[in-house]
Scaffold this motif. Structure first.
Motif, mmCIF file in Angstrom:
data_model
loop_
_atom_site.group_PDB
_atom_site.id
_atom_site.type_symbol
_atom_site.label_atom_id
_atom_site.label_comp_id
_atom_site.label_asym_id
_atom_site.label_seq_id
_atom_site.Cartn_x
_atom_site.Cartn_y
_atom_site.Cartn_z
ATOM 1 N N MET A 1 0.827 -1.200 0.000
ATOM 2 C CA MET A 1 0.000 0.000 0.000
ATOM 3 C C MET A 1 0.863 1.252 0.000
ATOM 4 O O MET A 1 2.035 1.229 0.401
ATOM 5 N N VAL A 2 0.268 2.324 -0.481
ATOM 6 C CA VAL A 2 0.893 3.641 -0.485
ATOM 7 C C VAL A 2 0.231 4.477 0.591
ATOM 8 O O VAL A 2 -0.999 4.574 0.651
ATOM 9 N N LEU A 3 1.049 5.060 1.468
ATOM 10 C CA LEU A 3 0.550 5.989 2.474
ATOM 11 C C LEU A 3 1.435 7.231 2.486
ATOM 12 O O LEU A 3 2.634 7.153 2.204
ATOM 13 N N HIS A 4 0.833 8.361 2.857
ATOM 14 C CA HIS A 4 1.619 9.582 3.055
ATOM 15 C C HIS A 4 1.857 9.865 4.536
ATOM 16 O O HIS A 4 2.795 10.582 4.883
ATOM 17 N N ASP A 5 1.019 9.325 5.398
ATOM 18 C CA ASP A 5 1.168 9.529 6.835
ATOM 19 C C ASP A 5 2.203 8.536 7.362
ATOM 20 O O ASP A 5 1.936 7.341 7.488
ATOM 21 N N LEU A 6 3.391 9.034 7.684
ATOM 22 C CA LEU A 6 4.482 8.153 8.075
ATOM 23 C C LEU A 6 4.226 7.475 9.418
ATOM 24 O O LEU A 6 4.644 6.336 9.639
ATOM 25 N N SER A 7 3.541 8.170 10.306
ATOM 26 C CA SER A 7 3.255 7.585 11.614
ATOM 27 C C SER A 7 2.240 6.446 11.500
ATOM 28 O O SER A 7 2.355 5.424 12.183
ATOM 29 N N LEU A 8 1.236 6.614 10.642
ATOM 30 C CA LEU A 8 0.300 5.518 10.386
ATOM 31 C C LEU A 8 1.022 4.339 9.744
ATOM 32 O O LEU A 8 0.779 3.179 10.089
ATOM 33 N N ALA A 9 1.923 4.639 8.816
ATOM 34 C CA ALA A 9 2.695 3.574 8.166
ATOM 35 C C ALA A 9 3.499 2.789 9.198
ATOM 36 O O ALA A 9 3.597 1.562 9.124
ATOM 37 N N VAL B 1 7.094 7.915 15.818
ATOM 38 C CA VAL B 1 6.095 8.931 15.497
ATOM 39 C C VAL B 1 6.844 10.076 14.819
ATOM 40 O O VAL B 1 7.777 10.638 15.402
ATOM 41 N N VAL B 2 6.456 10.388 13.589
ATOM 42 C CA VAL B 2 7.198 11.351 12.781
ATOM 43 C C VAL B 2 6.570 12.730 12.919
ATOM 44 O O VAL B 2 5.376 12.902 12.673
ATOM 45 N N HIS B 3 7.404 13.702 13.304
ATOM 46 C CA HIS B 3 6.918 15.066 13.518
ATOM 47 C C HIS B 3 7.743 16.041 12.679
ATOM 48 O O HIS B 3 8.858 16.406 13.049
ATOM 49 N N PRO B 4 7.219 16.449 11.509
ATOM 50 C CA PRO B 4 7.916 17.474 10.724
ATOM 51 C C PRO B 4 7.603 18.849 11.308
ATOM 52 O O PRO B 4 6.457 19.139 11.630
ATOM 53 N N TYR B 5 8.612 19.711 11.448
ATOM 54 C CA TYR B 5 8.297 20.970 12.118
ATOM 55 C C TYR B 5 8.784 22.226 11.427
ATOM 56 O O TYR B 5 8.403 23.313 11.820
ATOM 57 N N ARG B 6 9.582 22.125 10.395
ATOM 58 C CA ARG B 6 9.861 23.318 9.604
ATOM 59 C C ARG B 6 10.612 22.916 8.346
ATOM 60 O O ARG B 6 11.287 21.883 8.326
ATOM 61 N N PRO C 1 15.694 10.268 11.080
ATOM 62 C CA PRO C 1 15.662 11.696 10.716
ATOM 63 C C PRO C 1 16.526 12.041 9.514
ATOM 64 O O PRO C 1 16.093 12.769 8.615
ATOM 65 N N GLN C 2 17.749 11.512 9.469
ATOM 66 C CA GLN C 2 18.648 11.909 8.382
ATOM 67 C C GLN C 2 18.146 11.427 7.028
ATOM 68 O O GLN C 2 18.293 12.112 6.009
ATOM 69 N N ILE C 3 17.523 10.230 7.014
ATOM 70 C CA ILE C 3 16.988 9.704 5.753
ATOM 71 C C ILE C 3 15.780 10.521 5.310
ATOM 72 O O ILE C 3 15.665 10.921 4.141
ATOM 73 N N LEU C 4 14.871 10.803 6.235
ATOM 74 C CA LEU C 4 13.639 11.511 5.893
ATOM 75 C C LEU C 4 13.909 12.954 5.501
ATOM 76 O O LEU C 4 13.256 13.503 4.616
ATOM 77 N N ARG C 5 14.879 13.595 6.166
ATOM 78 C CA ARG C 5 15.225 14.978 5.799
ATOM 79 C C ARG C 5 15.706 15.047 4.364
ATOM 80 O O ARG C 5 15.375 15.969 3.618
ATOM 81 N N GLN C 6 16.490 14.061 3.976
ATOM 82 C CA GLN C 6 17.026 14.055 2.611
ATOM 83 C C GLN C 6 15.926 13.841 1.578
ATOM 84 O O GLN C 6 15.908 14.490 0.530
ATOM 85 N N VAL C 7 14.984 12.940 1.869
ATOM 86 C CA VAL C 7 13.935 12.598 0.905
ATOM 87 C C VAL C 7 12.850 13.671 0.837
ATOM 88 O O VAL C 7 12.402 14.049 -0.249
ATOM 89 N N TYR C 8 12.420 14.171 1.994
ATOM 90 C CA TYR C 8 11.284 15.096 2.026
ATOM 91 C C TYR C 8 11.684 16.565 2.079
ATOM 92 O O TYR C 8 10.836 17.445 1.921
ATOM 93 N N ILE D 1 12.820 17.038 10.528
ATOM 94 C CA ILE D 1 11.934 16.030 11.103
ATOM 95 C C ILE D 1 12.462 15.575 12.452
ATOM 96 O O ILE D 1 13.669 15.365 12.639
ATOM 97 N N GLU D 2 11.550 15.438 13.379
ATOM 98 C CA GLU D 2 11.861 14.896 14.693
ATOM 99 C C GLU D 2 11.156 13.546 14.814
ATOM 100 O O GLU D 2 9.988 13.412 14.453
ATOM 101 N N ILE D 3 11.858 12.548 15.305
ATOM 102 C CA ILE D 3 11.282 11.221 15.501
ATOM 103 C C ILE D 3 11.059 11.006 16.998
ATOM 104 O O ILE D 3 12.005 11.002 17.789
ATOM 105 N N LEU D 4 9.794 10.870 17.363
ATOM 106 C CA LEU D 4 9.427 10.560 18.730
ATOM 107 C C LEU D 4 9.148 9.066 18.834
ATOM 108 O O LEU D 4 9.121 8.356 17.826
#
Length: 255
Positions: A190-198, A247-252, A225-232, A236-239
């Protein structure tokens, strides 16, 4: 096992998937992640046989061939992003189309009960006799998901299945995906955009960018964080949830 062997997909002059190698096993949910245009939907369409490709797609001992698409698609249920339909059918009739092979002038009581039960599990039983065109986008998504499950597939392809759903219906649908995948030993992509749901509902994640797999593995492995920052291209902060999941929290946006 479903296997992609050096899969390359082009749309016009654009290469949307390049030399993808992956294996998908029964009883597991694999979620494709990535920014818009990363090749996620194109990968599902290629597997289903809607897009031409180079390389091979193999399920068990069968290799996908254009001349035998009907037979290839028999064990597959594919739910695309766009659930809009102009068909003059009610919702129950649309769900029953999932078993076109079993439909005739008379629909068996068992099949009717199965369709109604699926709709009840997704909280849309009351929509059974409403025209499909009169439903909201979220209601149509649930109806199309019920149709997909009624096919009794071995491979389940879901492209953004919760994009139009509220929080409660998102969780309900994804719990149903997990239960059905495990109970029936499906291969689910499946394809999801919500990383926390994924992270909550996937056994493995595949993170795509520029048509290539940039990372693959468990949610804890991929959601770094380092992977997601590069792709998106956002900070990003990972809780960590109380269940130990990311739990993925993008903040700026990165300046």
């Amino acid at each position: 096992m479903l296997e992609l062997d050096h899969l390359t997909v082009q749309r016009g002059s654009l290469t949307v998937a390049q030399n993808i190698n992956a294996q998908f096993h029964s009883g597991k949910i694999y979620t494709l992640l990535g920014a818009n245009g990363a090749g996620k939907s194109s990968l599902l369409k290629a597997i289903f046989g809607e897009l031409a490709f180079l390389g091979n797609v193999r399920y068990r001992d069968t290799v996908q061939r254009k001349a035998h698409l009907m037979a290839w698609r028999k064990p597959i249920a594919y739910m695309p992003q766009d659930s809009h339909t102009d068909a003059e059918l009610n919702t129950l009739e649309v769900v029953l189309l999932g078993r076109m092979d079993a439909l005739g002038r008379h629909i068996s009581d068992d099949l009717m009960r199965e369709a109604i039960d699926l709709m009840a599990q997704l909280n849309i039983a009351e929509l059974a006799h409403r025209p499909i065109g009169a439903l909201s986008g979220g209601q149509r998504q649930l109806a199309m998901f019920a149709q997909a499950l009624l096919r009794r597939p071995k491979i389940l392809l879901l492209d953004e299945p919760v994009s139009a759903l509220d929080m409660a219906h998102q969780i309900n649908l994804l719990q149903k995906v997990r239960h059905y995948t495990q109970e029936h030993q499906l291969i689910c992509l499946m394809v999801l955009h919500d990383l926390s749901l994924a992270a909550q509902f996937s056994d493995e994640l595949l993170l795509l960018a520029d048509g290539k797999i940039q990372a693959q593995g468990t949610p804890k492995t991929v959601l770094q964080p380092q992977i997601l920052r590069q792709v998106y291209q956002v900070d990003i902060e990972i809780l960590t949830s109380s269940r130990g999941l990311p739990v993925v929290h993008p903040y700026r946006k990165i300046d």
